[in-house]
Write a protein that holds these residues in place. Sequence first.
Motif, PDB file in Angstrom:
ATOM      1  N   LEU A  26       0.646  -1.351   0.404  1.00 29.30           N
ATOM      2  CA  LEU A  26       0.352   0.059   0.284  1.00 29.30           C
ATOM      3  C   LEU A  26       0.817   1.346   0.187  1.00 29.30           C
ATOM      4  O   LEU A  26       0.390   1.841  -0.636  1.00 29.30           O
ATOM      5  CB  LEU A  26      -0.840   0.208   0.905  1.00 29.30           C
ATOM      6  CG  LEU A  26      -2.456   1.157   0.871  1.00 29.30           C
ATOM      7  CD1 LEU A  26      -2.888   0.853   0.042  1.00 29.30           C
ATOM      8  CD2 LEU A  26      -2.404   0.916   3.107  1.00 29.30           C
ATOM      9  N   ARG A  27       2.046   0.981   0.980  1.00 28.32           N
ATOM     10  CA  ARG A  27       2.362   2.432   0.880  1.00 28.32           C
ATOM     11  C   ARG A  27       3.489   2.689  -0.696  1.00 28.32           C
ATOM     12  O   ARG A  27       3.811   3.829  -1.174  1.00 28.32           O
ATOM     13  CB  ARG A  27       3.994   2.277   2.383  1.00 28.32           C
ATOM     14  CG  ARG A  27       5.060   3.486   2.130  1.00 28.32           C
ATOM     15  CD  ARG A  27       5.080   3.535   3.687  1.00 28.32           C
ATOM     16  NE  ARG A  27       4.022   3.733   4.397  1.00 28.32           N
ATOM     17  CZ  ARG A  27       4.661   4.176   5.966  1.00 28.32           C
ATOM     18  NH1 ARG A  27       6.083   5.206   5.778  1.00 28.32           N
ATOM     19  NH2 ARG A  27       3.676   4.270   6.842  1.00 28.32           N
ATOM     20  N   LEU A  28       4.220   1.644  -1.176  1.00 25.83           N
ATOM     21  CA  LEU A  28       4.652   1.819  -2.571  1.00 25.83           C
ATOM     22  C   LEU A  28       3.704   2.435  -3.345  1.00 25.83           C
ATOM     23  O   LEU A  28       4.100   3.592  -4.338  1.00 25.83           O
ATOM     24  CB  LEU A  28       4.536  -0.252  -3.012  1.00 25.83           C
ATOM     25  CG  LEU A  28       5.245   0.089  -4.449  1.00 25.83           C
ATOM     26  CD1 LEU A  28       6.617   0.889  -4.555  1.00 25.83           C
ATOM     27  CD2 LEU A  28       5.865  -1.314  -4.321  1.00 25.83           C
ATOM     28  N   LYS A  29       1.964   1.767  -3.560  1.00 34.12           N
ATOM     29  CA  LYS A  29       0.808   2.500  -4.467  1.00 34.12           C
ATOM     30  C   LYS A  29       0.822   3.492  -3.852  1.00 34.12           C
ATOM     31  O   LYS A  29       0.845   4.816  -4.780  1.00 34.12           O
ATOM     32  CB  LYS A  29       0.345   1.409  -4.334  1.00 34.12           C
ATOM     33  CG  LYS A  29       0.157  -0.450  -4.966  1.00 34.12           C
ATOM     34  CD  LYS A  29      -1.259  -0.902  -4.400  1.00 34.12           C
ATOM     35  CE  LYS A  29      -2.297  -0.283  -5.401  1.00 34.12           C
ATOM     36  NZ  LYS A  29      -3.388  -1.294  -4.981  1.00 34.12           N
ATOM     37  N   THR A  30       0.799   3.960  -2.731  1.00 34.72           N
ATOM     38  CA  THR A  30       0.666   5.640  -2.330  1.00 34.72           C
ATOM     39  C   THR A  30       1.443   6.419  -2.868  1.00 34.72           C
ATOM     40  O   THR A  30       1.353   7.799  -3.127  1.00 34.72           O
ATOM     41  CB  THR A  30      -1.186   5.700  -1.424  1.00 34.72           C
ATOM     42  OG1 THR A  30       0.423   5.077   0.524  1.00 34.72           O
ATOM     43  CG2 THR A  30      -1.875   4.609  -1.386  1.00 34.72           C
ATOM     44  N   MET A  31       2.581   5.993  -2.493  1.00 36.43           N
ATOM     45  CA  MET A  31       3.628   7.666  -1.544  1.00 36.43           C
ATOM     46  C   MET A  31       5.131   6.815  -3.501  1.00 36.43           C
ATOM     47  O   MET A  31       5.727   8.401  -3.545  1.00 36.43           O
ATOM     48  CB  MET A  31       4.350   6.370  -0.268  1.00 36.43           C
ATOM     49  CG  MET A  31       3.649   7.504   0.867  1.00 36.43           C
ATOM     50  SD  MET A  31       4.641   6.641   1.668  1.00 36.43           S
ATOM     51  CE  MET A  31       5.754   8.635   2.368  1.00 36.43           C
ATOM     52  N   PHE A  32       5.168   6.470  -3.960  1.00 42.76           N
ATOM     53  CA  PHE A  32       6.126   5.985  -5.204  1.00 42.76           C
ATOM     54  C   PHE A  32       5.114   6.054  -6.226  1.00 42.76           C
ATOM     55  O   PHE A  32       6.473   5.773  -7.344  1.00 42.76           O
ATOM     56  CB  PHE A  32       7.279   4.726  -4.349  1.00 42.76           C
ATOM     57  CG  PHE A  32       8.253   5.117  -3.019  1.00 42.76           C
ATOM     58  CD1 PHE A  32       9.489   5.954  -3.409  1.00 42.76           C
ATOM     59  CD2 PHE A  32       7.285   5.032  -1.690  1.00 42.76           C
ATOM     60  CE1 PHE A  32       9.998   6.014  -1.944  1.00 42.76           C
ATOM     61  CE2 PHE A  32       7.959   5.315  -0.435  1.00 42.76           C
ATOM     62  CZ  PHE A  32       9.169   6.067  -1.390  1.00 42.76           C
ATOM     63  N   LEU A  33       4.429   5.424  -6.942  1.00 43.29           N
ATOM     64  CA  LEU A  33       3.732   5.204  -8.152  1.00 43.29           C
ATOM     65  C   LEU A  33       2.680   5.988  -8.171  1.00 43.29           C
ATOM     66  O   LEU A  33       2.048   6.717  -7.631  1.00 43.29           O
ATOM     67  CB  LEU A  33       2.998   3.597  -7.606  1.00 43.29           C
ATOM     68  CG  LEU A  33       4.445   2.646  -7.713  1.00 43.29           C
ATOM     69  CD1 LEU A  33       3.770   0.724  -7.692  1.00 43.29           C
ATOM     70  CD2 LEU A  33       6.074   2.502  -8.943  1.00 43.29           C
ATOM     71  N   ARG A  34       2.799   6.373  -9.523  1.00 39.09           N
ATOM     72  CA  ARG A  34       1.390   6.958 -10.023  1.00 39.09           C
ATOM     73  C   ARG A  34       0.877   6.620  -9.933  1.00 39.09           C
ATOM     74  O   ARG A  34       0.084   5.365 -10.453  1.00 39.09           O
ATOM     75  CB  ARG A  34       1.990   7.770 -11.607  1.00 39.09           C
ATOM     76  CG  ARG A  34       3.297   8.400 -11.587  1.00 39.09           C
ATOM     77  CD  ARG A  34       3.219   9.461 -12.705  1.00 39.09           C
ATOM     78  NE  ARG A  34       3.235   8.373 -13.971  1.00 39.09           N
ATOM     79  CZ  ARG A  34       4.389   8.344 -14.782  1.00 39.09           C
ATOM     80  NH1 ARG A  34       5.477   8.541 -13.859  1.00 39.09           N
ATOM     81  NH2 ARG A  34       4.068   7.224 -15.785  1.00 39.09           N
ATOM     82  N   PRO A  35      -0.807   6.649  -9.657  1.00 43.78           N
ATOM     83  CA  PRO A  35      -2.134   6.216  -9.752  1.00 43.78           C
ATOM     84  C   PRO A  35      -2.492   5.718 -10.964  1.00 43.78           C
ATOM     85  O   PRO A  35      -2.598   3.996 -10.420  1.00 43.78           O
ATOM     86  CB  PRO A  35      -3.082   6.949  -9.967  1.00 43.78           C
ATOM     87  CG  PRO A  35      -2.670   8.057  -8.916  1.00 43.78           C
ATOM     88  CD  PRO A  35      -1.494   8.609 -10.036  1.00 43.78           C
ATOM     89  N   GLU A  36      -2.310   5.619 -12.072  1.00 41.76           N
ATOM     90  CA  GLU A  36      -2.387   5.397 -13.037  1.00 41.76           C
ATOM     91  C   GLU A  36      -1.553   4.185 -13.450  1.00 41.76           C
ATOM     92  O   GLU A  36      -2.208   2.899 -14.214  1.00 41.76           O
ATOM     93  CB  GLU A  36      -2.074   5.681 -14.621  1.00 41.76           C
ATOM     94  CG  GLU A  36      -1.214   6.461 -15.144  1.00 41.76           C
ATOM     95  CD  GLU A  36      -0.358   7.399 -14.243  1.00 41.76           C
ATOM     96  OE1 GLU A  36       0.387   8.857 -14.334  1.00 41.76           O
ATOM     97  OE2 GLU A  36      -1.013   7.844 -13.226  1.00 41.76           O
TER      98      GLU A  36
END
Length: 329
Positions: free
Chosen positions: A240-250
Motif C-alpha cells: 500500500l505504501r509503495l502504491k500511494t507514495m512511490f507510484l503514479r495512480p495510473e
Amino acid sequence: MTRYSLLDLAPIAPNQTTADALSAIVGVAQAAERTGYERVWYAEHHNMKTIASSATSVLIAHVATQTSTIRLGSGGVMLPNHSPLTIAEQFGTLAELHPGRIDLGLGRAPGGDLNTLRALRRTPHDADTFPQDVQELQGYLNDATLIEGVNATPGRGTHVPLYILGSSLFGAKLAAALGLPYAFASHFAPAALTDALAAYRREFRPSEHLDQPYAIAAMNVVASQSAQRAHDIFREMLRLRLKTMFLRPEIASTLSDEDLDQILDSPQGMQVRNMLKYTAIGTAQETGDWAERFARETGVDEIIVTHQAADVSERIQSVELFGEAMREK
C-alpha cells in the motif's frame, strides 16, 4: 517500564470511507486506554487520500468524550499553518474541558505539498518563524503573553505541555534550547534518529517546564496472535505504501500483488523498506521484546507507536496485544 504511547493517523484503508476511518479512532483509543498506553496523538496531514487526521483538535475533542483517563494530543500540529493564538485557543479549550489530559505536539513541516501549502494560504517561508511562534504560543498558554494586550481565552493559565516534533537536528536543537520534550519521527524518517537524540541531550537547557531531557522515539508495530499473520499484514502495508507514495495512480492500478512484491524485493524497493526500519512485527511477546530493545538502545524515555494493520479489528488487536506485552515488562 518504558512508557509507551500511540500515534493514530486515522488511516483510510482501501474500500473504506472517511467516516469509517474516523469511527475507528474511538475503538483504537479505548483499546489503548485499557492496556496502559500513556497517550494517543493525532497527526496533522493535508490532501492525503489515505489519512483522515487533518483536524487534530476536532479528533481530540471527540475521543476525549469517549475515554476517561488516557492523555490525548497532537503529534503534531503543523504550527506554520496556523496562528499561535488560534492554536492556543483550540488547545486551551480542550484543556479546560478535559483538565490534565491534553498535550500539544508541534512540527514545522506543512503536512502536505506546495499546492496544499498555497491552498492553506501559506508559503514555505512561514516555517522560518517557527521558533518564535512556539514561544508566542507558549506565552498564550502560560501566564505571561508575549504580545501586549492579547490573551488567549480559553488558553491562558492552562499550561498545556508542549512537545517539539522533528525528523532532523533542527527540531532537536530547538527543543533543547527551549527546554522542552522532543519527539523524533523515526517511524518513517529513521536516518537522523541517533544524531538528533545526541544533539538534544547534549544541548538541553533546563527550563521551568523541564529540568532534564525527555525524549520520545516513534516506531511501527504489527502485532498478531500469529507471527505469520503479522508478517502478512506488514507485506500488505508495504504494498500500500509503495502504491500511494512511490507510484503514479495510473501505474499502481495496473499492478498485481506479485508485481508490487517484485518491486519491493528489488534494490529500488529498499527505499520503502528503509522508511520502516524501526518496525516490530510478530506476536505480542515478539513485538514487546523488540520495542524494549529499541527503547534501551536509543535511551529514550518513551516510545510512541503506530499500528499498521489496515483492518480495524486487526489494528485494535495489535494495540491490545502490544499494550499487554509492554504492561507486563
